[in-house]
Scaffold this motif. Structure first.
Motif, PDB file in Angstrom:
ATOM      1  N   ARG A 109       0.792  -1.229   0.000  1.00 33.63           N
ATOM      2  CA  ARG A 109       0.000   0.000   0.000  1.00 33.63           C
ATOM      3  C   ARG A 109       0.828   1.285   0.000  1.00 33.63           C
ATOM      4  NH1 ARG A 109      -0.388  -2.579   4.811  1.00 33.63           N
ATOM      5  NH2 ARG A 109       0.061  -1.456   6.755  1.00 33.63           N
ATOM      6  N   PHE A 110       2.117   1.218   0.405  1.00 37.12           N
ATOM      7  CA  PHE A 110       2.958   2.419   0.423  1.00 37.12           C
ATOM      8  C   PHE A 110       4.024   2.402  -0.671  1.00 37.12           C
ATOM      9  CE2 PHE A 110       1.801   1.972   5.059  1.00 37.12           C
ATOM     10  CZ  PHE A 110       0.848   2.975   5.022  1.00 37.12           C
ATOM     11  N   LEU A 111       3.984   1.419  -1.558  1.00 38.06           N
ATOM     12  CA  LEU A 111       5.022   1.272  -2.574  1.00 38.06           C
ATOM     13  C   LEU A 111       5.134   2.501  -3.472  1.00 38.06           C
ATOM     14  CD1 LEU A 111       7.126  -0.608  -3.880  1.00 38.06           C
ATOM     15  CD2 LEU A 111       5.281  -1.508  -5.327  1.00 38.06           C
ATOM     16  N   HIS A 112       3.995   3.128  -3.771  1.00 38.66           N
ATOM     17  CA  HIS A 112       4.003   4.266  -4.692  1.00 38.66           C
ATOM     18  C   HIS A 112       4.815   5.450  -4.169  1.00 38.66           C
ATOM     19  CE1 HIS A 112       0.836   5.234  -1.827  1.00 38.66           C
ATOM     20  NE2 HIS A 112       0.956   6.490  -2.177  1.00 38.66           N
ATOM     21  N   LYS A 113       4.971   5.537  -2.848  1.00 35.25           N
ATOM     22  CA  LYS A 113       5.716   6.669  -2.280  1.00 35.25           C
ATOM     23  C   LYS A 113       7.201   6.597  -2.626  1.00 35.25           C
ATOM     24  CE  LYS A 113       2.562   7.589   1.558  1.00 35.25           C
ATOM     25  NZ  LYS A 113       2.423   7.783   3.019  1.00 35.25           N
ATOM     26  N   ARG A 119       3.348   3.882 -12.810  1.00 33.92           N
ATOM     27  CA  ARG A 119       2.057   4.039 -13.491  1.00 33.92           C
ATOM     28  C   ARG A 119       1.386   2.700 -13.793  1.00 33.92           C
ATOM     29  NH1 ARG A 119       3.170   8.176 -11.829  1.00 33.92           N
ATOM     30  NH2 ARG A 119       3.315  10.224 -12.836  1.00 33.92           N
ATOM     31  N   ASN A 120       2.186   1.630 -13.840  1.00 37.75           N
ATOM     32  CA  ASN A 120       1.659   0.354 -14.311  1.00 37.75           C
ATOM     33  C   ASN A 120       2.064  -0.764 -13.357  1.00 37.75           C
ATOM     34  OD1 ASN A 120       1.101   1.871 -16.793  1.00 37.75           O
ATOM     35  ND2 ASN A 120       3.288   1.613 -17.215  1.00 37.75           N
ATOM     36  N   LEU A 121       1.123  -1.661 -13.050  1.00 36.73           N
ATOM     37  CA  LEU A 121       1.394  -2.790 -12.166  1.00 36.73           C
ATOM     38  C   LEU A 121       0.861  -4.075 -12.790  1.00 36.73           C
ATOM     39  CD1 LEU A 121       0.532  -1.343  -8.627  1.00 36.73           C
ATOM     40  CD2 LEU A 121       2.794  -1.948  -9.483  1.00 36.73           C
ATOM     41  N   ARG A 138      -4.974   2.596  -3.274  1.00 37.51           N
ATOM     42  CA  ARG A 138      -5.665   3.872  -3.487  1.00 37.51           C
ATOM     43  C   ARG A 138      -4.703   5.045  -3.625  1.00 37.51           C
ATOM     44  NH1 ARG A 138      -6.819   2.086   1.633  1.00 37.51           N
ATOM     45  NH2 ARG A 138      -6.050   3.290   3.400  1.00 37.51           N
ATOM     46  N   GLY A 139      -3.455   4.873  -3.191  1.00 36.73           N
ATOM     47  CA  GLY A 139      -2.454   5.922  -3.396  1.00 36.73           C
ATOM     48  C   GLY A 139      -2.150   6.150  -4.861  1.00 36.73           C
ATOM     49  N   MET A 140      -2.507   5.195  -5.716  1.00 34.64           N
ATOM     50  CA  MET A 140      -2.314   5.330  -7.168  1.00 34.64           C
ATOM     51  C   MET A 140      -3.646   5.561  -7.885  1.00 34.64           C
ATOM     52  SD  MET A 140       0.563   2.421  -8.000  1.00 34.64           S
ATOM     53  CE  MET A 140       0.641   2.957  -9.719  1.00 34.64           C
ATOM     54  N   ARG A 141      -4.639   5.995  -7.163  1.00 33.89           N
ATOM     55  CA  ARG A 141      -5.978   6.170  -7.748  1.00 33.89           C
ATOM     56  C   ARG A 141      -5.946   7.002  -9.025  1.00 33.89           C
ATOM     57  NH1 ARG A 141     -11.441   6.459  -7.126  1.00 33.89           N
ATOM     58  NH2 ARG A 141     -12.440   8.367  -7.849  1.00 33.89           N
ATOM     59  N   ASP A 142      -5.224   8.111  -9.018  1.00 31.93           N
ATOM     60  CA  ASP A 142      -5.233   9.023 -10.168  1.00 31.93           C
ATOM     61  C   ASP A 142      -4.083   8.779 -11.137  1.00 31.93           C
ATOM     62  OD1 ASP A 142      -7.503  10.382  -9.195  1.00 31.93           O
ATOM     63  OD2 ASP A 142      -6.252  11.579  -7.861  1.00 31.93           O
ATOM     64  N   TYR A 170     -11.989   2.117  -9.045  1.00 29.49           N
ATOM     65  CA  TYR A 170     -10.821   2.326  -8.197  1.00 29.49           C
ATOM     66  C   TYR A 170      -9.794   3.240  -8.869  1.00 29.49           C
ATOM     67  CZ  TYR A 170     -12.332  -1.503  -5.126  1.00 29.49           C
ATOM     68  OH  TYR A 170     -13.031  -2.293  -4.249  1.00 29.49           O
ATOM     69  N   PHE A 171      -9.688   3.146 -10.205  1.00 31.82           N
ATOM     70  CA  PHE A 171      -8.682   3.908 -10.942  1.00 31.82           C
ATOM     71  C   PHE A 171      -9.349   4.591 -12.141  1.00 31.82           C
ATOM     72  CE2 PHE A 171      -6.705  -0.066  -9.327  1.00 31.82           C
ATOM     73  CZ  PHE A 171      -5.948   0.500  -8.306  1.00 31.82           C
TER      74      PHE A 171
END
Length: 422
Positions: A109-113, A119-121, A138-142, A170-171
């Motif tokens: 959940r904190f990987l995006h930080k 952008r892609n998973l 949800r940290g990558m929602r946008d 979700y996205f």
């Protein structure tokens, strides 16, 4: 020390489990210094700079002898630190977690930080069984653009159109799902003048013919007369047949004046209920199950004078005489003194000589319960200026209370001095 750590781990597991999904799989098993060095070399060897791709497919198998589960928060944090502290990895835009035996995304959940360009998973060929796991991302929602979930239980158990729609919720900026373009939301092109047209005034009830009206009016008076009598709803058993169906729904996030647990337990809103088996279990079939559920709902008093109904006589090839009643109105929950809006659709089959005198029995019954009109109106009136004024009033009242408390304390301190002087 060991007992304390075990207690903390148990508390963490309980907290995660309360959020639902498979979050209770998350662990926090630390890596040794040597293991972190091995992991750093592994991550750097899996980086494809021409694609800005970090290909971590099959990571747990590729790193035997260390706690390499993607449910292990310490392991995921070590990967994130490697990305963050390695200059050539800071531009990573894609990470592939295929074939990693992932059931829960909680540890990610904190990987995006640590990956601001991510952008892609990819989660192909894992064990993700519930789309609610996407809430952990949800940290990558946008920022999420391409997502791979194919060959997971969740991608194989849903209707494709619903699957796309749910993931897109979700996205919202997602471009592709499982390597196929995301299917657009259905929209209708409207000319510009439509947006400037006033909505026509609300019309009253509609009855297709006098016979349908007589049936509907008599039935509704009798039905809600029994429904609103405390302790009598079980008697509605005789208004349903063995093949009758009933479902109840409420809007997720509706503002009720109290905890609507009695409604939540039976809520069959398809946007909140995703598992096929759960949808089946919440659909009540037959008079026993339907009357039992109705009996558990709060005691009510319907305002029949406020009812608006559309009543149609339906054609039937089975010889049954069918009438559809689409009804909306308000009711008061007696115990809570809360007024609610409701919508209800009855599919009625006309009968003769009913033992209780009903003109029809119910073949299908769909009930929607929402917040009251008063709650909706009050909510709409809470504009920013009103909130500011309310906050200022509260602060003024708080200051007055503090001044009164200070005066009381001063008086109490002076009282012993006066008694000593006397």
């Amino acid at each position: 020390g060991g007992n304390k750590n075990n207690s903390n781990n148990n508390n963490n597991n309980n907290n995660n489990n309360s959020r639902g999904g498979s979050s209770n799989l998350e662990t926090n098993e630390k890596l040794s210094g040597q293991q972190r060095n091995v992991l750093t070399q592994f991550v750097m060897s899996r980086f494809e700079p021409d694609k800005q791709l970090l290909n971590l497919v099959g990571t747990p198998v590729a790193l035997p002898g260390m706690p390499s589960s993607l449910h292990n928060r310490a392991f995921v944090n070590a990967i994130a630190n490697t990305i963050q502290n390695t200059p050539q990895l800071k531009g990573v835009t894609s990470i592939n977690f295929a074939q990693c035996a992932i059931r829960s995304l909680s540890a990610l959940r904190f990987l995006h930080k640590s990956c601001p360009q991510l952008r892609n998973l990819g989660f192909e060929s894992n064990l993700i069984a519930d789309l609610s796991e996407l809430e952990h991302l949800r940290g990558m929602r946008d920022t999420m653009r391409d997502l791979m979930l194919q060959k997971n239980p969740v991608s194989m158990s849903m209707d494709p159109l619903l699957y796309h729609h749910r993931v897109r919720s979700y996205f919202p900026n997602l471009n592709s799902l499982d390597m196929t373009p995301i299917q657009p939301i259905i929209k209708f092109p409207l000319p510009s003048f439509v947006h400037n047209v006033n909505v026509p005034p609300e019309k009253g009830s509609y009855f297709e013919n006098a016979d349908a009206q007589n049936v509907a009016v008599k039935f509704l008076k009798m039905y809600f007369g029994v429904y609103d009598t405390p302790g009598q709803r079980q008697a509605l058993y005789e208004v349903y047949t063995m093949s009758s169906k009933f479902s109840l729904s409420m809007k997720a996030g509706s503002r009720f004046g109290y905890d609507p647990q009695l409604y939540i337990e039976s809520n069959r809103n398809l946007q909140s209920t995703h598992k096929p088996q759960e949808r089946i279990s919440l659909l009540k079939v037959g008079p026993i199950h339907i009357a039992s559920l109705l009996d558990k709902l709060p005691n009510t008093k319907h305002k029949m004078e406020d009812f608006t109904a559309d009543v149609l006589a339906l054609p039937s090839h089975t010889g049954l005489q069918l009438v559809q009643v689409t009804l909306r109105g308000t009711f008061v929950e007696v115990d809570e003194e809360a007024e609610r809006i409701f919508h209800r659709t009855f599919l009625l089959s006309l009968v003769n000589n009913h033992p209780k005198g009903f003109p029809a029995v119910i073949m299908n019954d769909i009930m929607y319960v929402g917040p009251s009109k008063k709650i909706q109106r009050d909510t709409a009136q809470l504009d920013p200026q009103t909130l500011i004024q309310q906050n200022q009033q509260m602060m003024a009242q708080l200051q007055q209370l503090q001044q009164q408390q200070q005066q009381q304390q001063q008086q109490q301190q002076q009282l012993p001095n006066n008694q000593l002087q006397q």
